[in-house]
Every structure is written in C-alpha cells, then in structure tokens.
Design a protein around this motif. Structure first.
Motif, PDB file in Angstrom:
ATOM      1  N   GLY A  62       9.126  20.600  20.799  1.00 22.81           N
ATOM      2  CA  GLY A  62       8.641  20.833  21.846  1.00 22.81           C
ATOM      3  C   GLY A  62       9.237  21.760  21.950  1.00 22.81           C
ATOM      4  O   GLY A  62       8.351  22.583  23.284  1.00 22.81           O
ATOM      5  N   GLY A  63       8.320  22.521  21.026  1.00 23.99           N
ATOM      6  CA  GLY A  63       8.266  24.199  21.449  1.00 23.99           C
ATOM      7  C   GLY A  63       6.716  24.349  21.463  1.00 23.99           C
ATOM      8  O   GLY A  63       5.720  23.529  21.745  1.00 23.99           O
ATOM      9  N   ARG A 122      11.411  22.859  26.929  1.00 23.57           N
ATOM     10  CA  ARG A 122      12.383  21.732  26.092  1.00 23.57           C
ATOM     11  C   ARG A 122      12.192  21.627  25.223  1.00 23.57           C
ATOM     12  O   ARG A 122      11.008  21.031  25.079  1.00 23.57           O
ATOM     13  N   VAL A 123      13.040  22.180  24.097  1.00 23.79           N
ATOM     14  CA  VAL A 123      12.950  21.988  22.469  1.00 23.79           C
ATOM     15  C   VAL A 123      14.055  20.862  22.577  1.00 23.79           C
ATOM     16  O   VAL A 123      15.260  21.009  22.381  1.00 23.79           O
ATOM     17  N   ASP A 129      11.490  36.160  24.639  1.00 26.68           N
ATOM     18  CA  ASP A 129      12.353  34.567  24.077  1.00 26.68           C
ATOM     19  C   ASP A 129      11.611  33.815  23.135  1.00 26.68           C
ATOM     20  O   ASP A 129      11.494  33.418  22.623  1.00 26.68           O
ATOM     21  N   THR A 130      10.081  34.755  22.817  1.00 28.30           N
ATOM     22  CA  THR A 130       9.367  34.417  22.227  1.00 28.30           C
ATOM     23  C   THR A 130       9.896  34.428  20.649  1.00 28.30           C
ATOM     24  O   THR A 130      10.358  35.402  20.376  1.00 28.30           O
ATOM     25  N   ALA A 131      10.136  33.057  19.727  1.00 28.25           N
ATOM     26  CA  ALA A 131      10.882  33.695  19.103  1.00 28.25           C
ATOM     27  C   ALA A 131      10.371  31.699  18.277  1.00 28.25           C
ATOM     28  O   ALA A 131       9.223  30.685  19.034  1.00 28.25           O
ATOM     29  N   MET A 132      10.831  32.028  16.878  1.00 26.77           N
ATOM     30  CA  MET A 132      10.764  30.512  15.969  1.00 26.77           C
ATOM     31  C   MET A 132      11.942  29.799  16.816  1.00 26.77           C
ATOM     32  O   MET A 132      13.181  30.389  15.844  1.00 26.77           O
ATOM     33  N   GLY A 187      12.137  24.344  12.407  1.00 21.43           N
ATOM     34  CA  GLY A 187      12.030  25.594  13.368  1.00 21.43           C
ATOM     35  C   GLY A 187      10.224  24.989  14.499  1.00 21.43           C
ATOM     36  O   GLY A 187       9.779  24.235  13.681  1.00 21.43           O
ATOM     37  N   THR A 188      10.457  25.609  15.296  1.00 20.33           N
ATOM     38  CA  THR A 188       9.661  25.121  16.333  1.00 20.33           C
ATOM     39  C   THR A 188       9.186  26.610  17.473  1.00 20.33           C
ATOM     40  O   THR A 188       9.969  26.629  17.635  1.00 20.33           O
ATOM     41  N   GLN A 189       8.245  26.865  16.713  1.00 24.36           N
ATOM     42  CA  GLN A 189       7.198  27.880  17.744  1.00 24.36           C
ATOM     43  C   GLN A 189       7.365  28.071  19.127  1.00 24.36           C
ATOM     44  O   GLN A 189       7.032  26.898  19.725  1.00 24.36           O
ATOM     45  N   VAL A 190       8.367  28.756  19.970  1.00 29.16           N
ATOM     46  CA  VAL A 190       7.794  29.281  21.356  1.00 29.16           C
ATOM     47  C   VAL A 190       7.334  30.446  21.644  1.00 29.16           C
ATOM     48  O   VAL A 190       7.832  31.493  20.898  1.00 29.16           O
ATOM     49  N   THR A 191       6.406  30.370  22.330  1.00 32.52           N
ATOM     50  CA  THR A 191       5.915  31.635  22.563  1.00 32.52           C
ATOM     51  C   THR A 191       5.502  31.935  24.357  1.00 32.52           C
ATOM     52  O   THR A 191       5.551  30.803  24.918  1.00 32.52           O
TER      53      THR A 191
END
Length: 115
Positions: free
Chosen positions: A8-9, A19-20, A87-90, A108-112
């Motif tokens: 979901g990232g 939403r992850v 909030d950008t992070a793994m 992990g899932t990346q959120v950018t």
C-alpha cells in the motif's frame, strides 16, 4: 514464527491520504505496530496496537494517522491523512508477543510525500 507482508505504500502529494497494510501469517502476536525510517534518521515508532485494545501514536502523527487491525483477516492497517513532506520514509510493520518488544519485522513499504 511470524511473517509480515506490507503493501500500500506509494507516492502522494502533501495533504493527501494513503493507507498501508500489513498481512500477518503464522502465530498470533500480542502487539503490532508501524515504524518508519527516513533517510539519514533513526527508526521511530509511528503507532502501535495491542490485543488489549491499547494504542500509541508518535506526537508527530497524532490526529492524522489511525492504526487499526482486522483480526479476522489478521491484517494491520495505518490510515494516513493530511500527509506532510516529513512523513516520507520507509514504513515497517512489526509484531511481538509482549508490549514494546517487536521481534518480527516486514520488508518495508516506501511512502513518499511530495509538494
């Protein structure tokens, strides 16, 4: 043994939502949580939830993020609203059999978040 698989990232503009999800396979665990690591920063706890219903949130996400768990699907969620650049992070899903003890980790899932 417990296997955790995040999904979901992705990329979203600031102010947006994402939403992850984290599907858990194997033994039941007592607490599950979301952690994140931004480039050049240490890993931090974002939100946790335990079987007694207790939840915790990092101050930086309170009021914006919501952690929940669907016990029937054994899946953990993190609803992220009003996303900010910081909030950008793994994002990592974690689980454990005791409070504050996380021994199982997802990949992990990346959120950018972009402006």
């Amino acid at each position: 043994q417990v296997q955790l698989v995040e999904s979901g990232g992705g990329s979203v503009q600031a102010g947006g939502t994402l939403r992850v999800s984290c599907a858990a396979f194997g033994y039941d665990t007592y607490c599950m949580g979301w952690f994140r690591r931004a480039p050049g920063k240490e890993r931090e706890a974002v939100a946790t939830i335990c079987s007694d219903g207790s939840t915790t949130y990092a101050d930086s996400v309170k009021g914006r993020f919501t952690i929940s768990k669907d016990n029937a699907k054994n899946t953990l969620y993190l609803q992220m609203n009003s996303l900010k650049l910081e909030d950008t992070a793994m994002y990592y899903c974690a689980a454990g059999h005791r409070p504050n003890t996380y021994i199982y980790w997802g990949q992990g899932t990346q959120v950018t978040v972009s402006s």
